[in-house]
Design an enzyme around this catalytic site. Structure first.
Site, mmCIF file in Angstrom:
data_model
loop_
_atom_site.group_PDB
_atom_site.id
_atom_site.type_symbol
_atom_site.label_atom_id
_atom_site.label_comp_id
_atom_site.label_asym_id
_atom_site.label_seq_id
_atom_site.Cartn_x
_atom_site.Cartn_y
_atom_site.Cartn_z
ATOM 1 N N HIS A 25 0.858 -1.191 0.000
ATOM 2 C CA HIS A 25 0.000 0.000 0.000
ATOM 3 C C HIS A 25 0.897 1.245 0.000
ATOM 4 C CE1 HIS A 25 -4.156 -1.465 1.355
ATOM 5 N NE2 HIS A 25 -3.442 -2.566 1.137
ATOM 6 N N ASP A 129 -5.030 6.561 2.112
ATOM 7 C CA ASP A 129 -5.310 5.172 1.757
ATOM 8 C C ASP A 129 -6.759 4.860 2.143
ATOM 9 O OD1 ASP A 129 -3.444 2.386 1.359
ATOM 10 O OD2 ASP A 129 -5.437 2.117 2.231
ATOM 11 N N TRP A 357 13.472 -9.931 -0.482
ATOM 12 C CA TRP A 357 13.043 -8.816 -1.325
ATOM 13 C C TRP A 357 13.807 -8.773 -2.645
ATOM 14 C CZ3 TRP A 357 8.831 -5.961 -0.941
ATOM 15 C CH2 TRP A 357 8.733 -4.809 -1.715
ATOM 16 N N ALA A 358 13.101 -8.697 -3.762
ATOM 17 C CA ALA A 358 13.749 -8.627 -5.075
ATOM 18 C C ALA A 358 13.671 -7.203 -5.627
ATOM 19 C CB ALA A 358 13.032 -9.560 -6.038
ATOM 20 N N GLU A 383 3.428 -2.985 -13.294
ATOM 21 C CA GLU A 383 4.867 -2.985 -13.605
ATOM 22 C C GLU A 383 5.179 -3.933 -14.774
ATOM 23 O OE1 GLU A 383 6.460 -3.820 -9.648
ATOM 24 O OE2 GLU A 383 5.373 -2.058 -8.929
HETATM 25 N N1 UDP Z 1 7.981 -5.911 -4.666
HETATM 26 C C1 UDP Z 1 9.339 -5.844 -4.912
HETATM 27 N N2 UDP Z 1 10.097 -6.903 -4.539
HETATM 28 C C2 UDP Z 1 9.588 -8.015 -3.940
HETATM 29 C C3 UDP Z 1 8.195 -8.077 -3.716
HETATM 30 C C4 UDP Z 1 7.414 -7.014 -4.093
HETATM 31 O O1 UDP Z 1 9.845 -4.853 -5.452
HETATM 32 O O2 UDP Z 1 10.330 -8.937 -3.641
HETATM 33 C C5 UDP Z 1 7.148 -4.744 -5.018
HETATM 34 C C6 UDP Z 1 6.520 -4.881 -6.381
HETATM 35 O O3 UDP Z 1 7.358 -4.286 -7.359
HETATM 36 C C7 UDP Z 1 5.206 -4.142 -6.187
HETATM 37 C C8 UDP Z 1 4.855 -4.371 -4.737
HETATM 38 O O4 UDP Z 1 6.083 -4.668 -4.092
HETATM 39 O O5 UDP Z 1 5.394 -2.755 -6.415
HETATM 40 C C9 UDP Z 1 3.893 -5.534 -4.543
HETATM 41 O O6 UDP Z 1 2.608 -5.095 -4.772
HETATM 42 P P1 UDP Z 1 1.494 -6.003 -5.473
HETATM 43 O O7 UDP Z 1 0.260 -5.174 -5.563
HETATM 44 O O8 UDP Z 1 1.989 -6.550 -6.752
HETATM 45 O O9 UDP Z 1 1.305 -7.245 -4.502
HETATM 46 P P2 UDP Z 1 1.057 -7.433 -2.925
HETATM 47 O O10 UDP Z 1 2.382 -7.295 -2.280
HETATM 48 O O11 UDP Z 1 0.062 -6.402 -2.489
HETATM 49 O O12 UDP Z 1 0.510 -8.821 -2.817
#
Ligand code: UDP
Length: 502
Positions: A25, A129, A357-358, A383
């Site tokens: 969020h 939010d 984290w990626a 993305e």
């Molecule tokens: N993200 C990232 N690396 C990770 C996991 C998530 O950069 O290892 C980022 C991704 O690029 C996106 C957000 O975290 O911007 C995840 O949001 P999304 O709505 O896709 O999924 P949620 O985490 O809410 O299930």
């Protein structure tokens, strides 16, 4: 004050952004705040120190670029609620045993934010939010507009409302019978098993959602990480369904993060560890030869599902990057399966595992990436669209089954893995998607057949639309400019004593 000086004053717009405490969020709302600041709006993000850690580097960079942006940090009342963990953010590591204390902490935090807002004499707009419904009252007390942000698709927000009204899912006999969603610009089929629990039976969570929707209806408008070529029909639907304005200003990640440093430092990245091994590995791979597998920031699979994914990836004829989050609460382990698997993949140079984290933005825009396996989290979809990738859709919870409909049925830029069961973000449920299904879907997206070529070319065309949307003359650019202009006129009217009826 003379009218002329009110006009000058209205140019100095001050907007407060209030994210909800969950990584996915926070990321898009902070990117929106950065876009406002990029266009000269004095932007302040109000959050706790723990949450600020997720994005502060990007704010420091923007500030050093001369943009009017800052973070106002409040202390999370961890001691007062006796919270033993150090995190202030809902994510995969948040222990469920502490959830009630978190909740208590958030309620206390609400009054701290409220006091800050009511003490801020010059605030002109609150962008909040959706999960902070109370901000609509604060905005009303201040006589300023409240804009609601939801990190979901516009389509899913409209679908939730439509289901509340028509309840077509009650007309089928079994949880797996398909029913048609009527009342939308496109025709969709779903089954009851794919709907969130709170839509199917009365619950506490359902009451919360109702309160959130009521606050959205009472807001001045809504902003989304979306764009008109993509969800324009639903932008119009939202306006009618919620009776407010609606602006798609995405893809926000593309617009806000134009430098490599922005992309590297995004989210929970540990910058000091660097990405050189990963990038070297990616650069050694041919164009479109690698599938990226990620299930967002909130999901953790148990070993039974991880093992199926591992077998599918090993059997597939493609290279892969897999962002793995193992369920640490799981009593039974995988008996070293994952470690052995990683070792084998490293030895034969087939796959790269990322534990934690990626740097997703950096990875997705690398030419070696040819497709993505995604849980259909909205930010990830945006993305992937931005870089024109076809997708294997594997929805799990929240709005993800709705988002899958757009990918598969409307845009036809993906293949479904066939997930049937909606579940809570912190539960796994009973469904295990089998390796054969995963492998088949990956092959359909990655191989050179006619179907895959067509999907890829539709994805590329949409990517071009996404890039155009944020340029001068594009729909998201025009929407953001219109919104800023409108907020300035509202400020001007307020300074002249005209009250806002939200
Ligand atoms: N993200 C990232 N690396 C990770 C996991 C998530 O950069 O290892 C980022 C991704 O690029 C996106 C957000 O975290 O911007 C995840 O949001 P999304 O709505 O896709 O999924 P949620 O985490 O809410 O299930």
């Amino acid at each position: 004050m003379a009218i002329q000086s009110h006009e000058a004053e209205a140019k100095n717009l001050k907007v407060i952004f209030i994210p909800f405490s969950a990584t996915s969020h926070i990321i898009p709302l902070v990117e929106m705040a950065r876009l406002f600041a990029m266009h000269g709006v004095d932007s302040t993000i109000v959050t706790t120190a723990g949450n600020a850690g997720i994005f502060q580097k990007s704010i420091d960079h923007d500030f050093n670029r001369g943009r009017p942006i800052k973070t106002h940090v409040l202390e999370f009342p961890a001691k007062q609620v006796n919270l033993s963990v150090v995190t202030e953010t809902f994510n995969t590591d948040t222990p469920l045993t502490e959830a009630a204390k978190f909740q208590e902490g958030f309620v206390m935090l609400q009054s701290l934010i409220e006091n800050y807002l009511l003490g801020e004499l010059e605030v002109d707009c609150i962008v909040s939010d959706l999960c902070h419904p109370w901000t609509v009252e604060v905005a009303s007390k201040l006589g300023i507009p409240r804009i609601v942000f939801s990190p979901a698709s516009i389509f899913s927000r409209c679908a939730e409302l439509l289901f509340e009204k028509h309840r077509a899912h009650n007309e089928v006999e079994s949880d797996y019978d398909k029913f048609t969603i009527v009342g939308f610009p496109h025709k969709f089929e779903m089954s009851r098993s794919q709907l969130p629990d709170w839509m199917k039976k009365p619950s506490m969570y359902g009451m919360i959602i109702k309160a959130l929707n009521d606050s959205a209806r009472r807001s001045y408008g809504a902003i989304f990480n979306s764009f008109s070529d993509f969800e324009g029909a639903y932008e119009e639907h939202y306006k009618n369904a919620f009776g407010t304005k609606c602006w798609g200003i995405g893809p926000v990640s593309l617009w806000a993060n134009q430098d490599v440093s922005d992309k590297e430092e995004r989210g929970e990245a540990k910058v000091e560890e660097g990405n050189s091994d990963l990038l070297k590995w990616l650069h050694s791979k041919k164009e479109n030869s690698v599938i990226y597998v990620s299930f967002g920031s909130l999901n953790k699979f148990p070993p039974s599902q991880l093992i199926e994914i591992a077998h599918a990836l090993e059997a597939s004829s493609h290279n892969f990057i897999w962002v793995v989050r193992k369920n640490i609460n799981e009593k039974e382990g995988d008996e070293g399966f994952m470690e052995e698997f990683e070792k084998r993949m490293k030895e034969n140079n087939k796959g790269y595992l990322i534990w934690g984290w990626a740097p997703q933005m950096l990875i997705l825009e690398n030419k070696a990436i040819g497709g993505i396996v995604t849980h259909c989290g909205w930010s990830t979809i945006m993305e992937s669209i931005k870089v024109g990738l076809p997708m294997v859709s594997w929805p799990l919870f929240a709005d993800q089954f709705f988002n899958e409909k757009i990918i598969i049925d409307v845009l036809r830029i993906g293949v479904s893995v066939g997930a049937k069961e909606w579940r809570n973000w912190n539960e796994f449920g009973s469904e295990v998607v089998k390796r054969e299904e995963i492998e088949k879907a990956i092959a359909l997206v990655m191989e050179n057949g006619k179907e895959s070529e067509e999907m890829r070319s539709r994805s590329k065309a949409l990517s071009e639309d996404a890039k155009k949307a944020i340029l001068v003359g594009g729909s998201s650019h025009a929407n953001l400019m219109q919104l800023i202009h409108e907020l300035k006129s509202l400020k001007h009217q307020r300074l002249n004593g005209v009250l806002l009826g939200q």
